[in-house]
Design a protein around this motif. Structure first.
Motif, PDB file in Angstrom:
ATOM      1  N   GLN A  37       0.829  -1.210   0.000  1.00  0.00           N
ATOM      2  CA  GLN A  37       0.000   0.000   0.000  1.00  0.00           C
ATOM      3  C   GLN A  37       0.863   1.259   0.000  1.00  0.00           C
ATOM      4  OE1 GLN A  37      -2.963  -0.180   3.198  1.00  0.00           O
ATOM      5  NE2 GLN A  37      -2.914  -2.409   3.047  1.00  0.00           N
ATOM      6  N   ALA A  38       1.902   1.247   0.827  1.00  0.00           N
ATOM      7  CA  ALA A  38       2.775   2.420   0.922  1.00  0.00           C
ATOM      8  C   ALA A  38       3.486   2.679  -0.402  1.00  0.00           C
ATOM      9  CB  ALA A  38       3.795   2.230   2.047  1.00  0.00           C
ATOM     10  N   ARG A  39       3.946   1.624  -1.072  1.00  0.00           N
ATOM     11  CA  ARG A  39       4.593   1.812  -2.368  1.00  0.00           C
ATOM     12  C   ARG A  39       3.609   2.321  -3.411  1.00  0.00           C
ATOM     13  NH1 ARG A  39       9.199   3.178  -2.156  1.00  0.00           N
ATOM     14  NH2 ARG A  39       9.235   2.903  -4.403  1.00  0.00           N
ATOM     15  N   ALA A  40       2.363   1.849  -3.353  1.00  0.00           N
ATOM     16  CA  ALA A  40       1.347   2.329  -4.293  1.00  0.00           C
ATOM     17  C   ALA A  40       1.058   3.817  -4.072  1.00  0.00           C
ATOM     18  CB  ALA A  40       0.071   1.500  -4.153  1.00  0.00           C
ATOM     19  N   LEU A  41       0.994   4.232  -2.804  1.00  0.00           N
ATOM     20  CA  LEU A  41       0.779   5.658  -2.516  1.00  0.00           C
ATOM     21  C   LEU A  41       1.931   6.497  -3.045  1.00  0.00           C
ATOM     22  CD1 LEU A  41      -0.638   5.547   1.140  1.00  0.00           C
ATOM     23  CD2 LEU A  41      -1.857   6.229  -0.937  1.00  0.00           C
ATOM     24  N   ALA A  42       3.155   5.993  -2.893  1.00  0.00           N
ATOM     25  CA  ALA A  42       4.315   6.732  -3.400  1.00  0.00           C
ATOM     26  C   ALA A  42       4.263   6.843  -4.922  1.00  0.00           C
ATOM     27  CB  ALA A  42       5.599   6.056  -2.951  1.00  0.00           C
ATOM     28  N   ASP A  43       3.883   5.756  -5.590  1.00  0.00           N
ATOM     29  CA  ASP A  43       3.771   5.797  -7.052  1.00  0.00           C
ATOM     30  C   ASP A  43       2.671   6.753  -7.495  1.00  0.00           C
ATOM     31  OD1 ASP A  43       5.818   3.966  -7.207  1.00  0.00           O
ATOM     32  OD2 ASP A  43       4.496   2.225  -7.466  1.00  0.00           O
ATOM     33  N   ARG A  44       1.556   6.742  -6.764  1.00  0.00           N
ATOM     34  CA  ARG A  44       0.452   7.634  -7.121  1.00  0.00           C
ATOM     35  C   ARG A  44       0.854   9.098  -6.957  1.00  0.00           C
ATOM     36  NH1 ARG A  44      -4.996   7.325  -3.676  1.00  0.00           N
ATOM     37  NH2 ARG A  44      -3.660   8.466  -2.212  1.00  0.00           N
ATOM     38  N   GLU A 413       9.039  -9.094  -5.947  1.00  0.00           N
ATOM     39  CA  GLU A 413       8.179  -7.957  -6.213  1.00  0.00           C
ATOM     40  C   GLU A 413       8.411  -6.816  -5.239  1.00  0.00           C
ATOM     41  OE1 GLU A 413       4.198  -9.259  -6.068  1.00  0.00           O
ATOM     42  OE2 GLU A 413       4.517 -11.022  -7.312  1.00  0.00           O
ATOM     43  N   LYS A 414       9.139  -7.070  -4.153  1.00  0.00           N
ATOM     44  CA  LYS A 414       9.214  -6.086  -3.091  1.00  0.00           C
ATOM     45  C   LYS A 414      10.227  -5.011  -3.412  1.00  0.00           C
ATOM     46  CE  LYS A 414       7.745  -9.316   0.416  1.00  0.00           C
ATOM     47  NZ  LYS A 414       7.975  -9.871   1.724  1.00  0.00           N
ATOM     48  N   PRO A 415       9.915  -3.737  -3.116  1.00  0.00           N
ATOM     49  CA  PRO A 415      10.836  -2.648  -3.418  1.00  0.00           C
ATOM     50  C   PRO A 415      12.031  -2.672  -2.491  1.00  0.00           C
ATOM     51  CG  PRO A 415       8.971  -1.839  -2.169  1.00  0.00           C
ATOM     52  CD  PRO A 415       8.685  -3.290  -2.478  1.00  0.00           C
TER      53      PRO A 415
END
Length: 425
Positions: A37-44, A413-415
């Motif tokens: 979720q945190a990575r998705a927020l950063a990408d958004r 898949e993990k950043p």
């Protein structure tokens, strides 16, 4: 210190349990989803650094009493905010730092989980060893009871001695039941940590506590700060709050955006792209009166950052205290263990001498019973102290632990956390 710190105990059973828990623990899996979720927020948030492009197409039919017409349209529209003051960049960096902090939190959770597994496993081994010891003590007490009953039958002792020894035998049986219940509870705790239903997990057997590993290098406080993921998480959150403050300050200045579009409209699809209409517009928006809202947001962001700074300082002090506490407890328990071993040797010798003298009629049975109880109490306490010493070593490893290699199936898949080069030293 290696990330797989539990291997220092040289216990293959513990290695399997920790690996199992890191793969299947449900709380850790939930932590991984928070990381996504945190990575998705950063990408958004990072998408705001690039222009947006939208396509549209449509058809419209108009009918009257005598005629009917159809018109077609198609076009592209683009918009882009020129980041004059770095507001969008600051917000993007803030979300990226929070994602890195979430990764550090995931790693801290993995360290905490491995520590819980190790401590619970050692407690379970102790209870299994206590059960074996209690069975041996029950056999001893029953043998002593047989001797006393035989002496009573020959009139060489009184009934009170028989009753006291029977009480000790009953207490030994009761202790077996208590240990069995405690071991069952620990097995249930361990099963839940492994992500399994209580009572259905296939736990390793055995009751031998492992040997105490050598004392790990504790390093200096600066190394501890860099190594512990919970401290790294706190530092990353400070940096994210600093970027939030920069964005709040930039939000008080004018914004400039550019919009462009190209469109075509025709009554026939074949003529749709013959004629194009293009537009280009620039918008400048400057805040004039907002009732102090933006100024208040700057003050709030600054206070949030300062709060995190103070919490970070407290977390550093607590981390150093945890290391020192674990070292102190380990040293004290080590000394206690040595003392208990010496006391147990003396208690064994005293019990054998008193028993021989009792059989020869030189002392009363009360003295023998007291010596036997002290000997058995020391045997049980020795096992408990060995487990406590191992648990204190686990606490030390947890206090010193670095990040744990992510070991779930989604590892690829993990950043990766690339922000550690700016961590404090």
């Amino acid at each position: 210190m290696p990330d797989t710190w539990w291997q220092a105990f040289d216990d293959p059973r513990l290695d399997r349990l920790v690996t199992w828990a890191l793969d299947d623990n449900l709380s850790l899996r939930a932590g991984y989803q928070r990381l996504l979720q945190a990575r998705a927020l950063a990408d958004r948030q990072g998408a705001g650094l690039f222009p947006s492009l939208d396509a549209n197409a449509g058809a419209e039919r108009q009918e009257s009493d005598t005629t009917a017409t159809t018109s077609y349209s198609a076009g592209l529209g683009a918009s882009y905010e020129v980041d004059l003051w770095g507001r969008v960049q600051s917000l993007t960096e803030a979300e990226e730092l929070r994602a890195s902090a979430t990764l550090a939190d995931y790693q801290a959770a993995a360290i905490s989980l491995s520590g819980e597994i190790a401590s619970t496993w050692f407690q379970l081994l102790e209870q299994r060893a206590q059960y074996d010891l209690a069975e041996r003590q029950l056999d001893t007490n029953e043998d002593v009871l047989t001797v006393i009953e035989a002496r009573f039958g020959r009139g060489m002792t009184n009934s009170a001695d028989v009753l006291r020894q029977r009480q000790l035998v009953n207490a030994s049986v009761e202790r077996l039941n208590e240990i069995e219940g405690e071991a069952g509870v620990l097995e249930h705790q361990l099963a839940v940590l492994l992500g399994q239903p209580p009572g259905r997990s296939n736990l390793p057997g055995g009751d031998a506590l492992p040997a105490l590993p050598p004392l790990p290098e504790t390093g200096v406080p600066a190394e501890l700060i860099q190594r512990r993921p919970d401290l790294r998480q706190a530092w990353l959150l400070i940096r994210a709050a600093d970027q939030d403050l920069a964005a709040a300050i930039s939000n008080r200045f004018p914004r400039f955006s550019i919009e462009a579009s190209v469109s075509s409209q025709a009554s026939d699809v074949s003529d749709l792209f013959d004629n194009w209409l293009t537009t280009l517009a620039g918008n400048l928006v400057a805040p004039l009166v907002d009732g102090g809202e933006r100024r208040a947001e700057v003050r709030r962001s600054r206070a949030v950052r300062e709060e995190l700074v103070q919490e970070y300082g407290q977390a550093v002090l607590t981390a150093i205290q945890e290391v020192e506490d674990a070292l102190t407890r380990g040293q004290q328990q080590h000394q206690r263990l040595d003392s208990l071993k010496e006391r147990l040797q003396l208690a064994d010798a005293a019990y054998r001498q008193l028993r021989n003298r009792y059989l020869n009629g030189a002392v009363s049975y009360i003295e023998v019973l007291d010596a036997l109880r002290e000997q058995q109490d020391l045997q049980r306490t020795l096992l408990t102290t060995r487990q406590q010493l191992l648990s204190s070593r686990v606490a030390l490893y947890r206090a010193l632990a670095g990040s744990i290699e992510i070991s779930q199936e989604q590892e690829s898949e993990k950043p990766q956390d690339t922000s550690t080069e700016n961590d404090p030293a």
